[in-house]
Design a protein around this motif. Structure first.
Motif, PDB file in Angstrom:
ATOM      1  N   VAL A 188     -24.368  -8.785 -35.948  1.00  0.00           N
ATOM      2  CA  VAL A 188     -24.399 -10.249 -35.909  1.00  0.00           C
ATOM      3  C   VAL A 188     -23.639 -10.884 -37.080  1.00  0.00           C
ATOM      4  CG1 VAL A 188     -26.586 -10.622 -37.135  1.00  0.00           C
ATOM      5  CG2 VAL A 188     -25.868 -12.219 -35.379  1.00  0.00           C
ATOM      6  N   THR A 189     -23.740 -10.349 -38.274  1.00  0.00           N
ATOM      7  CA  THR A 189     -23.035 -10.947 -39.415  1.00  0.00           C
ATOM      8  C   THR A 189     -21.521 -10.807 -39.256  1.00  0.00           C
ATOM      9  OG1 THR A 189     -23.268  -8.890 -40.648  1.00  0.00           O
ATOM     10  CG2 THR A 189     -24.931 -10.581 -41.036  1.00  0.00           C
ATOM     11  N   GLU A 190     -21.074  -9.680 -38.744  1.00  0.00           N
ATOM     12  CA  GLU A 190     -19.636  -9.483 -38.533  1.00  0.00           C
ATOM     13  C   GLU A 190     -19.100 -10.444 -37.469  1.00  0.00           C
ATOM     14  OE1 GLU A 190     -19.112  -5.405 -37.543  1.00  0.00           O
ATOM     15  OE2 GLU A 190     -19.831  -4.704 -39.489  1.00  0.00           O
ATOM     16  N   GLU A 191     -19.878 -10.650 -36.393  1.00  0.00           N
ATOM     17  CA  GLU A 191     -19.441 -11.545 -35.329  1.00  0.00           C
ATOM     18  C   GLU A 191     -19.389 -13.005 -35.814  1.00  0.00           C
ATOM     19  OE1 GLU A 191     -21.818 -11.024 -31.885  1.00  0.00           O
ATOM     20  OE2 GLU A 191     -21.236  -8.930 -31.619  1.00  0.00           O
ATOM     21  N   ILE A 192     -20.363 -13.406 -36.592  1.00  0.00           N
ATOM     22  CA  ILE A 192     -20.374 -14.785 -37.125  1.00  0.00           C
ATOM     23  C   ILE A 192     -19.199 -14.991 -38.070  1.00  0.00           C
ATOM     24  CG2 ILE A 192     -21.641 -16.403 -38.598  1.00  0.00           C
ATOM     25  CD1 ILE A 192     -24.218 -15.286 -37.380  1.00  0.00           C
ATOM     26  N   MET A 193     -18.924 -14.038 -38.924  1.00  0.00           N
ATOM     27  CA  MET A 193     -17.808 -14.149 -39.856  1.00  0.00           C
ATOM     28  C   MET A 193     -16.469 -14.178 -39.123  1.00  0.00           C
ATOM     29  SD  MET A 193     -19.114 -14.589 -42.745  1.00  0.00           S
ATOM     30  CE  MET A 193     -17.789 -14.386 -43.886  1.00  0.00           C
ATOM     31  N   ASP A 194     -16.364 -13.454 -38.008  1.00  0.00           N
ATOM     32  CA  ASP A 194     -15.136 -13.468 -37.225  1.00  0.00           C
ATOM     33  C   ASP A 194     -14.903 -14.827 -36.558  1.00  0.00           C
ATOM     34  OD1 ASP A 194     -14.529 -10.899 -37.936  1.00  0.00           O
ATOM     35  OD2 ASP A 194     -15.377  -9.984 -36.113  1.00  0.00           O
ATOM     36  N   ARG A 195     -15.971 -15.517 -36.190  1.00  0.00           N
ATOM     37  CA  ARG A 195     -15.849 -16.816 -35.533  1.00  0.00           C
ATOM     38  C   ARG A 195     -15.505 -17.940 -36.511  1.00  0.00           C
ATOM     39  NH1 ARG A 195     -21.195 -16.516 -31.775  1.00  0.00           N
ATOM     40  NH2 ARG A 195     -20.514 -14.802 -30.462  1.00  0.00           N
ATOM     41  N   LEU A 196     -15.809 -17.779 -37.767  1.00  0.00           N
ATOM     42  CA  LEU A 196     -15.525 -18.827 -38.758  1.00  0.00           C
ATOM     43  C   LEU A 196     -14.024 -18.898 -39.036  1.00  0.00           C
ATOM     44  CD1 LEU A 196     -18.365 -18.271 -41.380  1.00  0.00           C
ATOM     45  CD2 LEU A 196     -18.170 -20.127 -39.737  1.00  0.00           C
TER      46      LEU A 196
END
Length: 128
Positions: A26-34
Protein backbone atom coordinates in the motif's frame (compact mmCIF):
# COMPACT_ATOMS: atom_id res chain seq x y z
CA UNK A 1 -34.34 -9.89 20.86
CA UNK A 2 -33.72 -8.54 17.45
CA UNK A 3 -29.98 -8.61 18.10
CA UNK A 4 -30.13 -12.36 18.60
CA UNK A 5 -31.95 -12.86 15.34
CA UNK A 6 -29.36 -10.77 13.50
CA UNK A 7 -26.51 -12.69 15.10
CA UNK A 8 -28.11 -15.93 14.12
CA UNK A 9 -28.61 -14.83 10.52
CA UNK A 10 -25.24 -13.11 9.95
CA UNK A 11 -23.09 -14.75 12.53
CA UNK A 12 -20.56 -13.18 14.88
CA UNK A 13 -17.55 -13.39 12.57
CA UNK A 14 -16.06 -10.49 10.62
CA UNK A 15 -17.53 -10.51 7.11
CA UNK A 16 -14.67 -8.39 5.71
CA UNK A 17 -11.28 -9.72 4.78
CA UNK A 18 -8.04 -8.05 3.68
CA UNK A 19 -6.15 -9.48 0.73
CA UNK A 20 -2.83 -11.05 1.55
CA UNK A 21 0.19 -8.68 1.33
CA UNK A 22 -2.07 -5.61 0.97
CA UNK A 23 -0.35 -3.57 3.67
CA UNK A 24 3.06 -4.52 2.32
CA UNK A 25 2.30 -2.88 -1.05
CA UNK A 26 0.00 0.00 0.00
CA UNK A 27 2.76 2.54 0.77
CA UNK A 28 4.49 1.87 -2.55
CA UNK A 29 1.21 2.26 -4.47
CA UNK A 30 0.35 5.54 -2.72
CA UNK A 31 3.82 6.95 -3.38
CA UNK A 32 3.55 5.96 -7.05
CA UNK A 33 0.25 7.85 -7.39
CA UNK A 34 1.63 11.09 -5.91
CA UNK A 35 3.16 13.64 -8.31
CA UNK A 36 6.90 14.08 -8.29
CA UNK A 37 8.08 16.63 -5.80
CA UNK A 38 9.92 19.55 -7.40
CA UNK A 39 13.40 20.03 -6.14
CA UNK A 40 13.89 23.36 -4.43
CA UNK A 41 16.98 25.09 -5.74
CA UNK A 42 18.34 27.67 -3.34
CA UNK A 43 19.65 30.86 -4.92
CA UNK A 44 23.43 31.08 -4.81
CA UNK A 45 24.92 33.29 -2.12
CA UNK A 46 26.06 36.62 -3.57
CA UNK A 47 29.76 37.22 -3.92
CA UNK A 48 31.52 40.23 -2.43
CA UNK A 49 31.56 41.97 -5.80
CA UNK A 50 27.81 41.46 -6.21
CA UNK A 51 27.20 43.04 -2.80
CA UNK A 52 29.52 46.02 -3.42
CA UNK A 53 28.47 46.67 -7.04
CA UNK A 54 25.24 48.63 -6.30
CA UNK A 55 27.03 50.90 -3.83
CA UNK A 56 29.84 51.49 -6.32
CA UNK A 57 27.33 52.38 -9.03
CA UNK A 58 25.59 54.75 -6.63
CA UNK A 59 28.87 56.51 -5.81
CA UNK A 60 29.73 56.80 -9.51
CA UNK A 61 26.30 58.24 -10.23
CA UNK A 62 26.76 60.93 -7.57
CA UNK A 63 30.22 61.78 -8.95
CA UNK A 64 28.76 62.22 -12.43
CA UNK A 65 25.92 64.36 -11.09
CA UNK A 66 28.28 66.57 -9.08
CA UNK A 67 30.68 66.92 -12.02
CA UNK A 68 27.84 67.80 -14.37
CA UNK A 69 26.44 70.30 -11.91
CA UNK A 70 29.84 71.90 -11.49
CA UNK A 71 30.26 72.07 -15.26
CA UNK A 72 26.87 73.69 -15.82
CA UNK A 73 26.87 75.98 -12.76
CA UNK A 74 30.23 77.54 -13.43
CA UNK A 75 33.67 77.95 -11.89
CA UNK A 76 34.40 77.08 -8.30
CA UNK A 77 34.27 79.54 -5.44
CA UNK A 78 38.07 79.73 -5.23
CA UNK A 79 38.29 80.75 -8.88
CA UNK A 80 35.70 83.46 -8.28
CA UNK A 81 37.67 84.77 -5.30
CA UNK A 82 40.90 84.83 -7.29
CA UNK A 83 39.24 86.84 -10.06
CA UNK A 84 37.35 89.22 -7.77
CA UNK A 85 38.58 92.84 -7.48
CA UNK A 86 38.74 92.46 -3.68
CA UNK A 87 41.70 90.05 -3.99
CA UNK A 88 44.12 92.75 -5.14
CA UNK A 89 46.93 94.29 -3.10
CA UNK A 90 46.52 97.56 -1.22
CA UNK A 91 48.49 99.55 -3.86
CA UNK A 92 46.24 98.23 -6.60
CA UNK A 93 43.16 98.84 -4.50
CA UNK A 94 43.73 102.59 -4.52
CA UNK A 95 43.74 102.73 -8.32
CA UNK A 96 40.60 100.57 -8.85
CA UNK A 97 37.28 102.34 -9.00
CA UNK A 98 34.38 100.19 -7.92
CA UNK A 99 30.93 100.30 -9.35
CA UNK A 100 28.48 101.71 -6.80
CA UNK A 101 25.95 98.92 -7.40
CA UNK A 102 28.65 96.27 -6.83
CA UNK A 103 29.70 97.88 -3.53
CA UNK A 104 26.10 98.16 -2.37
CA UNK A 105 25.47 94.46 -3.06
CA UNK A 106 28.67 93.45 -1.31
CA UNK A 107 27.83 95.52 1.76
CA UNK A 108 24.34 94.03 1.93
CA UNK A 109 25.74 90.50 1.68
CA UNK A 110 28.52 91.11 4.21
CA UNK A 111 26.06 91.47 7.12
CA UNK A 112 28.10 94.28 8.65
CA UNK A 113 26.41 97.10 10.53
CA UNK A 114 26.94 100.72 9.51
CA UNK A 115 29.51 101.47 12.20
CA UNK A 116 31.68 98.50 11.18
CA UNK A 117 31.56 99.65 7.56
CA UNK A 118 32.52 103.19 8.64
CA UNK A 119 35.46 101.88 10.69
CA UNK A 120 36.57 99.69 7.81
CA UNK A 121 36.45 102.49 5.26
CA UNK A 122 38.14 105.13 7.43
CA UNK A 123 40.69 102.73 8.99
CA UNK A 124 40.02 104.20 12.45
CA UNK A 125 40.89 100.92 14.14
CA UNK A 126 44.39 100.81 12.65
CA UNK A 127 45.24 104.42 13.60
CA UNK A 128 44.44 104.14 17.30
Amino acid sequence: MEDKKLKDICGTGNPFSVPEGYFDRVTEEIMDRLPEKEKVILPPTPTTWQRIKPWLYLAAMFCVIMGGARYFVGPSLQQKIDKSPMATTSAEAQSISYDEEYLENELMNSRMDDYSVYCYLTDTDSES
